[in-house]
Design a protein around this motif. Sequence first.
Motif, mmCIF file in Angstrom:
data_model
loop_
_atom_site.group_PDB
_atom_site.id
_atom_site.type_symbol
_atom_site.label_atom_id
_atom_site.label_comp_id
_atom_site.label_asym_id
_atom_site.label_seq_id
_atom_site.Cartn_x
_atom_site.Cartn_y
_atom_site.Cartn_z
ATOM 1 N N GLY A 35 17.421 4.415 8.518
ATOM 2 C CA GLY A 35 16.777 3.348 7.777
ATOM 3 C C GLY A 35 16.945 3.529 6.280
ATOM 4 O O GLY A 35 17.598 4.467 5.800
ATOM 5 N N GLN A 36 16.335 2.629 5.534
ATOM 6 C CA GLN A 36 16.418 2.666 4.075
ATOM 7 C C GLN A 36 15.226 3.434 3.504
ATOM 8 O O GLN A 36 14.096 3.272 3.987
ATOM 9 C CB GLN A 36 16.425 1.249 3.511
ATOM 10 C CG GLN A 36 17.523 0.368 4.049
ATOM 11 C CD GLN A 36 18.886 0.835 3.605
ATOM 12 O OE1 GLN A 36 19.058 1.274 2.476
ATOM 13 N NE2 GLN A 36 19.875 0.735 4.483
ATOM 14 N N PRO A 37 15.435 4.263 2.486
ATOM 15 C CA PRO A 37 14.294 4.934 1.857
ATOM 16 C C PRO A 37 13.390 3.928 1.147
ATOM 17 O O PRO A 37 13.872 3.061 0.420
ATOM 18 C CB PRO A 37 14.950 5.904 0.864
ATOM 19 C CG PRO A 37 16.297 5.312 0.585
ATOM 20 C CD PRO A 37 16.709 4.615 1.835
ATOM 21 N N PHE A 38 12.097 4.061 1.384
ATOM 22 C CA PHE A 38 11.119 3.165 0.746
ATOM 23 C C PHE A 38 9.842 3.958 0.505
ATOM 24 O O PHE A 38 9.415 4.730 1.371
ATOM 25 C CB PHE A 38 10.823 1.959 1.657
ATOM 26 C CG PHE A 38 9.792 1.046 1.066
ATOM 27 C CD1 PHE A 38 10.177 0.010 0.242
ATOM 28 C CD2 PHE A 38 8.433 1.222 1.315
ATOM 29 C CE1 PHE A 38 9.226 -0.838 -0.314
ATOM 30 C CE2 PHE A 38 7.479 0.389 0.754
ATOM 31 C CZ PHE A 38 7.879 -0.644 -0.069
ATOM 32 N N PRO A 39 9.185 3.764 -0.664
ATOM 33 C CA PRO A 39 9.686 3.009 -1.812
ATOM 34 C C PRO A 39 10.793 3.774 -2.517
ATOM 35 O O PRO A 39 10.908 4.998 -2.361
ATOM 36 C CB PRO A 39 8.448 2.892 -2.712
ATOM 37 C CG PRO A 39 7.617 4.080 -2.364
ATOM 38 C CD PRO A 39 7.831 4.324 -0.904
ATOM 39 N N GLU B 97 10.973 5.803 6.057
ATOM 40 C CA GLU B 97 12.283 5.269 6.420
ATOM 41 C C GLU B 97 12.052 3.851 6.912
ATOM 42 O O GLU B 97 11.500 3.632 7.976
ATOM 43 C CB GLU B 97 12.924 6.118 7.522
ATOM 44 C CG GLU B 97 14.263 5.580 8.000
ATOM 45 C CD GLU B 97 14.809 6.342 9.200
ATOM 46 O OE1 GLU B 97 15.367 5.694 10.107
ATOM 47 O OE2 GLU B 97 14.651 7.584 9.232
ATOM 48 N N LEU B 98 12.454 2.883 6.102
ATOM 49 C CA LEU B 98 12.212 1.480 6.425
ATOM 50 C C LEU B 98 13.327 0.956 7.324
ATOM 51 O O LEU B 98 14.512 1.076 6.993
ATOM 52 C CB LEU B 98 12.111 0.649 5.156
ATOM 53 C CG LEU B 98 11.692 -0.811 5.312
ATOM 54 C CD1 LEU B 98 10.941 -1.286 4.067
ATOM 55 C CD2 LEU B 98 12.870 -1.742 5.570
ATOM 56 N N ARG B 99 12.936 0.381 8.439
ATOM 57 C CA ARG B 99 13.886 -0.243 9.355
ATOM 58 C C ARG B 99 13.565 -1.725 9.427
ATOM 59 O O ARG B 99 12.526 -2.128 9.947
ATOM 60 C CB ARG B 99 13.821 0.390 10.734
ATOM 61 C CG ARG B 99 14.219 1.862 10.729
ATOM 62 C CD ARG B 99 14.198 2.462 12.131
ATOM 63 N NE ARG B 99 14.596 3.868 12.106
ATOM 64 C CZ ARG B 99 14.687 4.642 13.185
ATOM 65 N NH1 ARG B 99 14.399 4.125 14.389
ATOM 66 N NH2 ARG B 99 15.066 5.902 13.078
ATOM 67 N N ALA C 275 8.202 -7.521 -6.742
ATOM 68 C CA ALA C 275 9.669 -7.546 -6.731
ATOM 69 C C ALA C 275 10.222 -6.343 -5.974
ATOM 70 O O ALA C 275 11.197 -6.462 -5.215
ATOM 71 C CB ALA C 275 10.207 -7.571 -8.156
ATOM 72 N N ALA C 276 9.587 -5.195 -6.135
ATOM 73 C CA ALA C 276 10.079 -3.974 -5.494
ATOM 74 C C ALA C 276 9.924 -4.030 -3.982
ATOM 75 O O ALA C 276 10.818 -3.607 -3.235
ATOM 76 C CB ALA C 276 9.351 -2.757 -6.053
ATOM 77 N N ILE C 277 8.803 -4.569 -3.505
ATOM 78 C CA ILE C 277 8.586 -4.570 -2.054
ATOM 79 C C ILE C 277 9.338 -5.707 -1.368
ATOM 80 O O ILE C 277 9.467 -5.714 -0.137
ATOM 81 C CB ILE C 277 7.085 -4.614 -1.693
ATOM 82 C CG1 ILE C 277 6.442 -5.946 -2.063
ATOM 83 C CG2 ILE C 277 6.348 -3.453 -2.307
ATOM 84 C CD1 ILE C 277 5.989 -6.774 -0.897
ATOM 85 N N ALA D 235 0.825 -1.210 0.000
ATOM 86 C CA ALA D 235 0.000 0.000 0.000
ATOM 87 C C ALA D 235 0.856 1.255 0.000
ATOM 88 O O ALA D 235 0.542 2.229 -0.701
ATOM 89 C CB ALA D 235 -0.929 -0.008 1.203
ATOM 90 N N LEU D 236 1.930 1.257 0.761
ATOM 91 C CA LEU D 236 2.829 2.417 0.785
ATOM 92 C C LEU D 236 3.437 2.657 -0.591
ATOM 93 O O LEU D 236 3.551 3.803 -1.039
ATOM 94 C CB LEU D 236 3.921 2.212 1.828
ATOM 95 C CG LEU D 236 3.458 2.257 3.289
ATOM 96 C CD1 LEU D 236 4.539 1.662 4.198
ATOM 97 C CD2 LEU D 236 3.146 3.687 3.716
ATOM 98 N N ALA D 237 3.809 1.567 -1.265
ATOM 99 C CA ALA D 237 4.379 1.704 -2.608
ATOM 100 C C ALA D 237 3.346 2.230 -3.590
ATOM 101 O O ALA D 237 3.648 3.081 -4.436
ATOM 102 C CB ALA D 237 4.933 0.361 -3.081
ATOM 103 N N SER D 238 2.113 1.727 -3.513
ATOM 104 C CA SER D 238 1.064 2.213 -4.396
ATOM 105 C C SER D 238 0.804 3.696 -4.167
ATOM 106 O O SER D 238 0.616 4.463 -5.128
ATOM 107 C CB SER D 238 -0.223 1.418 -4.172
ATOM 108 O OG SER D 238 -1.270 1.934 -4.966
#
Length: 212
Positions: A206-210, A31-33, A191-193, A22-25
């Motif tokens: 953390g890592q940037p997402f998406p 900030e993904l941890r 694949a992206a998520i 949902a976040l990607a959509s």
Amino acid sequence: MTARPVLWSFRRCPYAMRARLALASAGQQVELREVVLRDKPQAFLDTSPSATVPCIDTGDSVIDESLDIMIWALERNDPEGLADMQKEGQALIQFCDGPFKTALDRYKYPTRYEGVDPTLSRDEAMRFVERLEAQLGGAAWLFGARPRLADLAILPFIRQFAHVDLAWWQAQPFTGVQGWLARFKASERFAAIMRKYPQWQPGEAGQPFPES
């Protein structure tokens, strides 16, 4: 510069998968941890009331339920119209999160439960698969030609169910659900998520997402 919301996640958890979908959509940057469940950091435990993933700290509030995270993201931005769905979609999600998930856990992890027959639990879970097969009715997605919230909320759990015994799953006659799952697993969004991220360490960003 406003800090991004912090999402605590675990790559293989189906609840965390649905939140990331949902976040990607929505294109909602966070900030993904990445959490390792056997080694939960104190910062995560201090944030999540339930000590489970996914959990998002928006800066204004903490959202600790995966479906609530999905709704939060889509209320901010829903370019694909995922929330535009028939009422039956909510009923399907509720059944997935209730009776289906109960049967799935007892099929996948029978040693965790006393007196459980995993085959009977698998049969119970398959009643939901039958319901999904009927709902698809030959369409690509549950409510027509494009996915809705129910598709993204349920598919991670169907994937988990199928992968307990993939050969058995592929031998079943539910070609609609099998094709639905196959399209999901082959999609660029999936694949992206499912990109692998390193375990978050205290003091690190953390890592940037998406990814943009």
